[in-house]
Scaffold this motif. Structure first.
Motif, short mmCIF file in Angstrom:
data_model
loop_
_atom_site.label_atom_id
_atom_site.label_comp_id
_atom_site.label_asym_id
_atom_site.label_seq_id
_atom_site.Cartn_x
_atom_site.Cartn_y
_atom_site.Cartn_z
N LYS A 21 -7.78 40.24 18.37
CA LYS A 21 -7.91 39.71 17.02
C LYS A 21 -6.54 39.61 16.37
N ILE A 22 -6.48 38.81 15.32
CA ILE A 22 -5.28 38.78 14.49
C ILE A 22 -5.37 39.97 13.54
N GLU A 23 -4.42 40.87 13.65
CA GLU A 23 -4.41 42.06 12.81
C GLU A 23 -3.74 41.73 11.48
N CYS A 24 -4.43 41.91 10.39
CA CYS A 24 -3.94 41.57 9.05
C CYS A 24 -4.09 42.80 8.16
N PRO A 25 -3.38 42.84 7.01
CA PRO A 25 -2.49 41.83 6.45
C PRO A 25 -1.03 42.13 6.79
N LEU A 26 -0.15 41.35 6.17
CA LEU A 26 1.29 41.56 6.26
C LEU A 26 1.83 41.80 4.86
N VAL A 52 10.63 44.63 5.72
CA VAL A 52 11.60 44.96 4.68
C VAL A 52 13.01 44.73 5.22
N ASN A 53 13.80 44.00 4.47
CA ASN A 53 15.19 43.69 4.85
C ASN A 53 15.28 43.02 6.22
N GLY A 54 14.30 42.18 6.54
CA GLY A 54 14.31 41.46 7.80
C GLY A 54 13.87 42.28 9.00
N ILE A 55 13.43 43.50 8.76
CA ILE A 55 12.98 44.40 9.83
C ILE A 55 11.47 44.59 9.71
N ASN A 56 10.78 44.53 10.84
CA ASN A 56 9.32 44.66 10.86
C ASN A 56 8.91 46.01 11.42
N LEU A 57 7.98 46.66 10.73
CA LEU A 57 7.43 47.93 11.18
C LEU A 57 5.95 47.75 11.48
N ILE A 58 5.54 48.18 12.66
CA ILE A 58 4.16 47.99 13.11
C ILE A 58 3.59 49.33 13.55
N VAL A 59 2.44 49.68 13.01
CA VAL A 59 1.77 50.93 13.37
C VAL A 59 0.81 50.64 14.52
N SER A 60 1.08 51.24 15.68
CA SER A 60 0.19 51.06 16.83
C SER A 60 -1.01 52.00 16.72
N ASP A 61 -0.75 53.21 16.35
CA ASP A 61 -1.80 54.18 16.01
C ASP A 61 -1.15 55.21 15.09
N ASN A 62 -1.81 56.29 14.85
CA ASN A 62 -1.28 57.27 13.89
C ASN A 62 -0.13 58.10 14.45
N GLN A 63 0.29 57.81 15.69
CA GLN A 63 1.42 58.55 16.25
C GLN A 63 2.55 57.67 16.74
N ILE A 64 2.39 56.35 16.67
CA ILE A 64 3.42 55.43 17.18
C ILE A 64 3.73 54.35 16.15
N PRO A 100 -0.08 48.22 6.26
CA PRO A 100 -0.66 46.97 6.75
C PRO A 100 -0.43 46.82 8.25
N ALA A 101 -0.88 45.71 8.83
CA ALA A 101 -0.62 45.45 10.25
C ALA A 101 0.87 45.28 10.49
N LEU A 144 4.99 41.36 -1.69
CA LEU A 144 3.81 40.51 -1.60
C LEU A 144 2.94 40.97 -0.44
N ILE A 145 1.68 40.61 -0.52
CA ILE A 145 0.74 40.86 0.56
C ILE A 145 0.11 39.53 0.96
N SER A 146 0.17 39.22 2.24
CA SER A 146 -0.44 38.01 2.78
C SER A 146 -1.63 38.43 3.63
N TYR A 147 -2.81 38.01 3.21
CA TYR A 147 -4.04 38.46 3.86
C TYR A 147 -4.35 37.71 5.15
N GLN A 148 -3.64 36.63 5.43
CA GLN A 148 -3.87 35.87 6.65
C GLN A 148 -2.76 36.04 7.68
N ASP A 149 -1.57 36.45 7.26
CA ASP A 149 -0.49 36.75 8.19
C ASP A 149 -0.67 38.15 8.77
N GLY A 150 0.01 38.41 9.86
CA GLY A 150 -0.09 39.72 10.50
C GLY A 150 0.52 39.70 11.87
N ARG A 151 -0.27 40.06 12.89
CA ARG A 151 0.26 40.06 14.26
C ARG A 151 -0.87 39.93 15.27
N ILE A 152 -0.46 39.49 16.47
CA ILE A 152 -1.34 39.49 17.64
C ILE A 152 -0.66 40.36 18.69
#
Length: 366
Positions: free
Chosen positions: A94-99, A257-269, A252-253, A147-155
């Motif tokens: 699925k597309i994981e949202c939001p961004l 911030v400052n051109g750097i993306n942070l993604i939570v894979s689970d509660n430990q990564i 969010p998915a 801002l929060i974009s409810y349709q952007d995110g990640r695959i």
């Protein structure tokens, strides 16, 4: 309308989505890529697909017209359809949202304000005061808003590639794990065809060649008289593993911030990445910036260890907008140079290639 023998050179997400588009039209497709069948290590220098974080910023885009905007808009419509098509009962995606995009400077806040104003129909809104205060505390930064974009995110790119390859197999798409070293035109029955020479000294004949090979595209096209100027752009990523579960329900998915993306894979990564540098190797300074973003909070670093660091090289066109979509000759098409948006733009670019091939068939060129 007869089917064609088509070679897709490059087997990343762009090449695989292009192959899928053409296979659904009944063409006989072969993808050629030396990385097929090889396991990649996230500690090495990878290509764009192997190193991708899968971020989709299709709606968070300042322009509201033009080719780049239309490709983004179209891809955001096509991705849910492709995902539905390639998923199975056992393998879901699925597309994981939001961004969420945060502003830590006055200039970035003004940019976000203008973007929200111009994109009211794209489900983009201001984050609330509570969220602003929360992320200021977590990141130990002066966050001015966001801002929060409810349709952007990640695959998830690894899962996406797995499902794409499974679907290609069902369409009888051939995969050749070899490097293409040269292309050569020749005529057969008054029709132009291509010989594709491989690194194992074998060669194959095709009606059409589609080049999706990033920086390797230049080497293949130069002997044919086509100048496709691109430069390497490197992205870096690192993975943090925490010793205990974090309280990240408000994350969010994708947090940008400052051109750097942070993604939570689970509660430990948490995976942190950015594509910001020209060249084939990442700089220690930008790696340090990502580490600092992760560890600004005094008790953050005590709970985490830096598990992996990897780099991925992308191809950025020189003197023209990304990506490069051109029919260079009647049966030679290029779909490459996506810079940092290969995964995002792959569906719309594949659709464009499909329409170009239809034109060739209708005009009886092949």
């Amino acid at each position: 309308m007869r089917c064609s023998e088509i070679a897709v050179i490059g087997g990343g997400i762009v090449g695989c989505t292009t192959a899928l588009e053409l296979a659904k039209e009944g063409h006989n497709i072969t993808i050629v890529d030396p990385s097929f069948g090889k396991k990649s290590s996230l500690s090495s220098n990878l290509n764009g697909t192997q190193a991708s974080l899968g971020v989709l910023m299709g709606n968070i885009y300042k322009k509201s017209k033009g080719r780049s905007f239309e490709l983004r808009r179209r891809s955001m419509l096509l991705w849910p359809k492709i995902i539905q098509e390639i998923c199975t009962e056992k393998d879901d995606l699925k597309i994981e949202c939001p961004l969420i995009r945060l502003a830590s400077s006055k200039k970035e806040k003004e940019y976000i304000e203008e973007l929200i104003k111009n994109k009211k129909s794209f489900k983009i809104k201001h984050i609330d005061k509570i969220s602003t205060e929360y992320f200021s505390k977590v990141l130990n930064m002066n966050i001015l808003g966001g801002l929060i974009s409810y349709q952007d995110g990640r695959i998830n790119p690894l899962k996406l590639m797995h499902l794409l390859k499974n679907k290609l197999h069902k369409y009888n798409v051939s995969l050749i794990s070899r490097k293409v070293i040269a292309l050569q035109r020749f005529s057969e029955s008054n029709k132009l065809k291509w010989e594709v020479f491989l690194s194992d000294e074998n060669k194959h004949v095709y009606d059409i060649v589609i080049i999706c090979a990033a920086l390797e595209s230049q080497k293949l096209l130069a002997p044919l008289g086509h100048n496709v100027d691109m430069e390497p752009v490197v992205g870096q990523a690192l993975r943090l593993r925490f010793k205990e579960d974090l309280n990240l329900e408000k994350w969010p998915a994708v947090l940008s911030v400052n051109g750097i993306n942070l993604i939570v894979s689970d509660n430990q990564i948490i995976t942190i990445g950015a594509t910001v540098e020209t060249g084939a190797m990442g700089s220690p300074q930008n790696l340090l910036a990502m580490k600092n973003l992760a560890t600004n909070r005094s008790n953050f670093i005590e709970k985490a260890s830096f598990e992996k660091h990897w780099e991925g090289v992308r191809a950025k066109p020189i003197g023209k907008p990304a990506p490069i979509l051109e029919t260079l000759e009647p049966n030679l098409i290029i779909n490459t140079g996506h810079y940092r948006n290969g995964l995002l733009l792959a569906p719309a670019c594949a659709e464009w290639v499909g329409k170009e091939v239809q034109k060739l068939m209708q005009n009886n060129i092949i």
